[in-house]
Design a protein around this motif. Structure first.
Motif, PDB file in Angstrom:
ATOM      1  N   THR A  31     108.749 106.172 -10.947  1.00 56.29           N
ATOM      2  CA  THR A  31     107.491 105.991 -11.692  1.00 56.29           C
ATOM      3  C   THR A  31     106.340 105.588 -10.765  1.00 56.29           C
ATOM      4  O   THR A  31     105.185 105.874 -11.060  1.00 56.29           O
ATOM      5  N   ARG A  36     101.017 106.896  -7.755  1.00 50.83           N
ATOM      6  CA  ARG A  36     100.547 107.361  -6.449  1.00 50.83           C
ATOM      7  C   ARG A  36      99.788 108.691  -6.602  1.00 50.83           C
ATOM      8  O   ARG A  36      98.820 108.951  -5.891  1.00 50.83           O
ATOM      9  N   VAL A  95      96.627 102.091  -4.489  1.00 49.77           N
ATOM     10  CA  VAL A  95      97.508 102.439  -5.614  1.00 49.77           C
ATOM     11  C   VAL A  95      97.748 101.280  -6.581  1.00 49.77           C
ATOM     12  O   VAL A  95      97.798 101.487  -7.806  1.00 49.77           O
ATOM     13  N   SER A  99      96.888 101.499 -10.462  1.00 46.84           N
ATOM     14  CA  SER A  99      97.929 101.340 -11.488  1.00 46.84           C
ATOM     15  C   SER A  99      97.646 100.159 -12.411  1.00 46.84           C
ATOM     16  O   SER A  99      98.310  99.996 -13.431  1.00 46.84           O
ATOM     17  N   ARG A 105      97.711 102.950 -17.165  1.00 46.99           N
ATOM     18  CA  ARG A 105      99.077 102.491 -17.454  1.00 46.99           C
ATOM     19  C   ARG A 105      99.584 103.041 -18.779  1.00 46.99           C
ATOM     20  O   ARG A 105     100.729 103.462 -18.884  1.00 46.99           O
ATOM     21  N   ASP A 127     107.787  98.012 -14.525  1.00 44.26           N
ATOM     22  CA  ASP A 127     107.715  97.624 -15.939  1.00 44.26           C
ATOM     23  C   ASP A 127     108.610  98.487 -16.817  1.00 44.26           C
ATOM     24  O   ASP A 127     108.353  98.644 -17.997  1.00 44.26           O
ATOM     25  N   ARG A 176      99.867  93.526  -2.985  1.00 46.01           N
ATOM     26  CA  ARG A 176     100.429  94.322  -4.081  1.00 46.01           C
ATOM     27  C   ARG A 176     101.240  93.456  -5.035  1.00 46.01           C
ATOM     28  O   ARG A 176     101.177  93.632  -6.251  1.00 46.01           O
ATOM     29  N   LYS A 183      99.007  92.257 -13.866  1.00 48.19           N
ATOM     30  CA  LYS A 183      98.469  93.370 -14.660  1.00 48.19           C
ATOM     31  C   LYS A 183      98.430  92.994 -16.137  1.00 48.19           C
ATOM     32  O   LYS A 183      99.297  92.279 -16.622  1.00 48.19           O
TER      33      LYS A 183
END
Ligand code: DC
Length: 222
Positions: A31, A36, A95, A99, A105, A127, A176, A183
């Protein structure tokens, strides 16, 4: 059957997922590669992270396919082989933020559900067990110390010809991690019912065997 493998960058998800897909005949859905592809399209259109609504407008024109060619997993974006390009330094840089755009998302999770429909899949991401497939039959959370994860990613980059210093890789992974954990939708966290596997001092073979046993135990239960 859905096997969800979640965890941070460099935890070994990609490698372990490939091994298990081969051993158990499951379809491997990466995923991260879907995010990407969105990041790559963003760069190809000369958009920056400030152009959120333009990035969201790109989504309906993004066609992603995973194909196995000569024993290798390849990623095609609108018919073009982008397997290598989506791992570039430039894509790595943006990325995580791409994302993190909520409509991205929502769209990608739906696409991932469609890709998995009616198939026996092993999916790796951040996730899968929490948001994409909360009812996945097997949920694994892979983890490892941040320095160990950076070392692995640095080595992998060297092999792939990606030019980044160890310090750059470590810094990138730390950033990251922060982004992935914060998020709004699908933040990186241990899913309910997930089994945590710490891979810091284990070989990839040991990790693969451990997860294979978990999957087999689960299959026997059904
Ligand atoms: O696993 P990877 O490094 O290829 O993932 C690329 C980025 O996409 C990473 O910053 C986290 C994000 N991602 C995500 O938010 N949700 C997923 N299911 C998979 C990846």
């Amino acid at each position: 059957m859905i096997v969800a493998i979640d965890g941070p960058a460099g935890s070994g998800k990609g490698t372990v997922t490939k091994i298990l897909a081969d051993r158990l005949g499951l379809i491997n859905l990466d995923t991260g590669a879907t995010y990407r592809c969105v990041a790559l399209m963003t760069l190809k259109n000369n958009y920056t992270l400030e152009d959120e609504s333009k990035i969201v407008d790109l989504l309906p024109n993004i066609d992603i396919e995973f194909k196995r060619e000569n024993g290798e997993e390849k990623v095609f974006l609108n018919g073009e082989d982008v397997t290598k390009e989506i791992r570039s330094k430039e894509v790595n840089k943006i990325v995580s933020q791409v994302s993190g755009i909520t409509p991205v998302r929502i769209y990608m999770a739906e696409l991932q559900r469609k890709m998995a429909k009616g198939k026996d899949v092993i999916m790796e991401g951040r996730d899968i067990g929490t948001y994409v497939f909360p009812n996945a039959e097997v949920k694994i959370y892979l983890d490892a110390d941040v320095e160990e994860r950076a070392k692995r990613r640095y080595k992998e980059n060297l092999e792939k010809g990606v030019d980044m210093s160890y310090e750059e890789v470590l810094d990138n992974i730390k950033k990251r991690d922060e982004n992935d954990k914060n998020k709004e939708i699908g933040a990186l966290k241990v899913a309910d019912g997930a089994i945590i596997v710490d891979t810091t001092s284990k070989t990839i073979e040991e990790v693969a065997n451990e997860i294979e046993n978990i999957i087999k135990l689960h299959s026997k239960k059904d």
